[in-house]
Write an enzyme that holds these catalytic residues in place. Structure first.
Site, PDB file in Angstrom:
ATOM      1  N   HIS A   4      49.769  85.916   2.096  1.00  0.00           N
ATOM      2  CA  HIS A   4      48.746  85.898   2.922  1.00  0.00           C
ATOM      3  C   HIS A   4      47.443  85.047   2.262  1.00  0.00           C
ATOM      4  O   HIS A   4      46.748  84.159   2.839  1.00  0.00           O
ATOM      5  CB  HIS A   4      48.005  87.206   3.320  1.00  0.00           C
TER       6      HIS A   4
ATOM      7  N   ASP B 216      54.507  84.299   8.090  1.00  0.00           N
ATOM      8  CA  ASP B 216      53.450  84.738   7.479  1.00  0.00           C
ATOM      9  C   ASP B 216      52.366  85.238   8.653  1.00  0.00           C
ATOM     10  O   ASP B 216      51.800  84.035   9.013  1.00  0.00           O
ATOM     11  CB  ASP B 216      52.605  83.981   6.504  1.00  0.00           C
ATOM     12  N   HIS B 217      52.419  86.307   9.089  1.00  0.00           N
ATOM     13  CA  HIS B 217      51.553  86.808  10.202  1.00  0.00           C
ATOM     14  C   HIS B 217      50.064  86.694  10.130  1.00  0.00           C
ATOM     15  O   HIS B 217      49.482  86.225  11.092  1.00  0.00           O
ATOM     16  CB  HIS B 217      51.832  88.196  10.446  1.00  0.00           C
TER      17      HIS B 217
HETATM   18  C1  BG6 Z   1      51.411  92.967   5.535  1.00  0.00           C
HETATM   19  C2  BG6 Z   1      51.438  93.953   4.310  1.00  0.00           C
HETATM   20  O1  BG6 Z   1      52.098  91.823   5.097  1.00  0.00           O
HETATM   21  O2  BG6 Z   1      50.228  92.962   5.663  1.00  0.00           O
HETATM   22  C3  BG6 Z   1      50.666  95.153   4.418  1.00  0.00           C
HETATM   23  O3  BG6 Z   1      52.809  94.243   4.004  1.00  0.00           O
HETATM   24  C4  BG6 Z   1      49.189  95.237   4.969  1.00  0.00           C
HETATM   25  O4  BG6 Z   1      50.797  96.104   3.170  1.00  0.00           O
HETATM   26  C5  BG6 Z   1      49.377  94.013   5.905  1.00  0.00           C
HETATM   27  O5  BG6 Z   1      48.879  96.209   5.287  1.00  0.00           O
HETATM   28  C6  BG6 Z   1      47.906  93.529   6.404  1.00  0.00           C
HETATM   29  O6  BG6 Z   1      47.974  92.917   7.524  1.00  0.00           O
HETATM   30  P1  BG6 Z   1      46.402  92.896   8.472  1.00  0.00           P
HETATM   31  O7  BG6 Z   1      47.168  92.037   9.621  1.00  0.00           O
HETATM   32  O8  BG6 Z   1      46.379  94.365   8.783  1.00  0.00           O
HETATM   33  O9  BG6 Z   1      45.542  92.284   7.656  1.00  0.00           O
END
Ligand code: BG6
Length: 506
Positions: free
Chosen positions: A258, A195-196
């Protein structure tokens, strides 16, 4: 030599061992946008393993040199500094490519030969990190192929790990099935589910703030906190991912992963240590304590929305239903607000208010803890300009930092009081934050699973959102349109009608 020893800024104690990084989906978008630039950045930080082989697998017919060229181009398009490019160029990375279908056993036979060659000629020591960077439909075939070819078994002294991207299933049942497929081949401690958000510095800072300070934690509970808001607002629309997003919506795209990850870090108890399992044990306990949403209550505590045409930063943008790959009568939500309750001693009666959306008026991810009002304000009414309850805001992006609001006397006489912010900005640090994917790659190579999701966390997160999926499928929750560039449907403001439920305007 640029690579190794390992950069203390990345991590002083952990070591990313020499290995082959096998990227399934090596010609894809994610690999080009995130993985290859992350390799360059790690090279720039001197944090890559001593010997690294990059082995790409995809269907496109091409050779090792073609992949090397693609990797160079992806890095060239993405790197922030010439040093990163130079560091990568100077690296002695062996780049190999295997063309083949995911469901063809000969793909894995060839892969096995290439990996043996890497071990013999390039010193990758039998260690392999398999990275699934393909569409999720291919995950079972790839894992099965790797398993049948005997590529998941760990000879003594080596590691074989699997890194897997979201989406992890599309509901509770499919996630459970996917876990079964993975476990037929890999043990849980070999599996690294990404989960990044967990790899974002400011998300990790939630733990530092809570458990490395003595001034916050005593207040971090139902005695002092009235409610908690978690906001993940994006200005971007669905871009070129309309087809994918139609199947996901905000619930599966952001909330299931997230948002619930952030919620678990905000709400967890102190872990026994910062090692992977103690941290994940506490996170999963919180997720288990999230009260299941009652289908009869849902219309009161959930608002779904979808963006229509509107304006973002002065520019006209189209509505969701006009995006490529999106049905003209789509019922997919691009906005979701909901209220969750956590049934435990720390958080009972403290609502967690969540909202997320695309094409909102600004990009902001933050957690706001709203403290209770003072029990009594011993000041004349005329003294109060605008005294609001205290708020601690953890700004995750884009203006990373922490803000605490409190009341202060306005200079001069007569006696007046006003709410003012105390602000910490991450810009104050001179150290550069690694990108989320740098962290993910480094940690997976180093075998540290703290920032990856364990099987039971996945199950619990799907358990929490499954009643919403059921309600969406049954059509019992209306979809409200909102103009792009606003803060979502008005219905979400009216969602919570007691004073606890006023949204903070970021
Ligand atoms: C991703 C989603 O996991 O997270 C995207 O699939 C979203 O739709 C993105 O835009 C948001 O990540 P960050 O790091 O830009 O907040």
């Amino acid at each position: 030599m640029i690579h190794g020893p390992y950069d203390p800024a990345m991590d002083g104690e952990r070591v990313a061992l020499s290995a082959a990084l096998v990227v399934f989906g090596a010609t894809g978008d994610l690999a080009a946008r995130k993985l290859y630039p992350a390799l360059a950045a790690l090279a720039g930080r001197r944090a890559l393993p001593h010997r690294l082989a990059l082995v790409g697998v995809a269907r496109t017919e091409m050779d090792d040199e073609d992949l090397r060229e693609r990797v160079r181009k992806a890095i060239f398009d993405a790197v922030k500094t010439p040093e990163e490019m130079a560091a990568f160029e100077a690296l002695d990375i062996c780049v190999r490519y295997v063309a083949g279908d995911a469901d063809d056993p000969t793909t894995y036979e060839r892969l096995s030969e290439v990996l043996d060659e890497c071990d013999q000629r390039h010193g990758t020591a039998g260690n392999r990190l398999y990275y699934l960077s393909t569409i999720p439909q291919l995950f079972p075939a790839i894992v099965g192929g790797v398993g049948s070819a005997g590529l998941a078994e760990e000879p003594p002294g080596t590691f074989r790990r699997l890194v897997i991207e979201k989406p992890f299933g599309h509901d509770l049942h499919s996630a459970t099935e996917l876990n079964k497929v993975l476990h037929a081949v890999f043990a849980e401690n070999q599996i690294f589910r990404i989960d990044h958000y967990l790899a974002k510095e400011t998300v990790q800072n939630i733990l530092a703030l809570r458990f490395a300070n003595s001034i916050f934690e005593p207040l971090w509970n139902r005695r002092y906190i009235d409610h908690v808001e978690i906001t993940v607002a994006e200005q971007l629309g669905v871009e070129h991912r309309g087809t994918f997003y139609e199947q996901a919506g905000a619930l599966r795209d952001i909330v299931q992963n997230h948002v619930l990850q952030v919620l678990s870090l905000v709400a967890m108890e102190p872990p026994a240590s910062f090692a992977a399992d103690p941290v994940r044990d506490e996170k999963v306990k919180v997720l288990r304590s999230v009260r299941p949403l009652d289908p009869n209550e849902m219309t009161r505590v959930v608002v779904r929305g979808q963006y229509g045409p509107g304006e973002i930063d002065g520019e006209r943008v189209r509505g969701y239903r006009d995006e490529d790959g999106v049905a003209s009568d789509s019922n997919t939500e691009t906005y979701l607000a909901l209220r969750l309750e956590i049934d435990n001693w720390r958080w009972s009666d403290v609502p967690f208010l969540i909202r997320t959306g695309k094409r909102l008026s600004s990009r902001v991810t933050e957690v706001a803890l709203h403290y209770k009002r003072v029990p009594f304000l011993p000041l004349p009414r005329t003294a109060i300009d605008s005294v609001e309850p205290n708020i601690t805001v953890l700004r995750i992006q884009p203006e990373e930092g922490i803000e605490v609001s409190f009341a202060a006397k306005v200079p001069g006489s007569p006696f007046r009081v006003r709410t003012v912010p105390l602000d910490f900005s991450y810009r104050g640090f001179t150290e550069q934050s690694p990108e989320a994917y740098e962290r993910v790659l480094f940690d997976a190579l180093a075998g540290d699973a703290t920032l990856f999701i364990r099987e039971d966390e996945v199950d619990q997160a799907w358990r929490i959102v499954q009643p919403l999926i059921n309600a969406f499928d049954a059509g019992t929750l209306p979809l409200h349109l909102y103009p792009a560039g606003t803060w979502g449907p008005d219905e979400s403001n009216a969602l919570f009608d007691d004073p606890k439920d006023q949204w903070r305007k970021p």
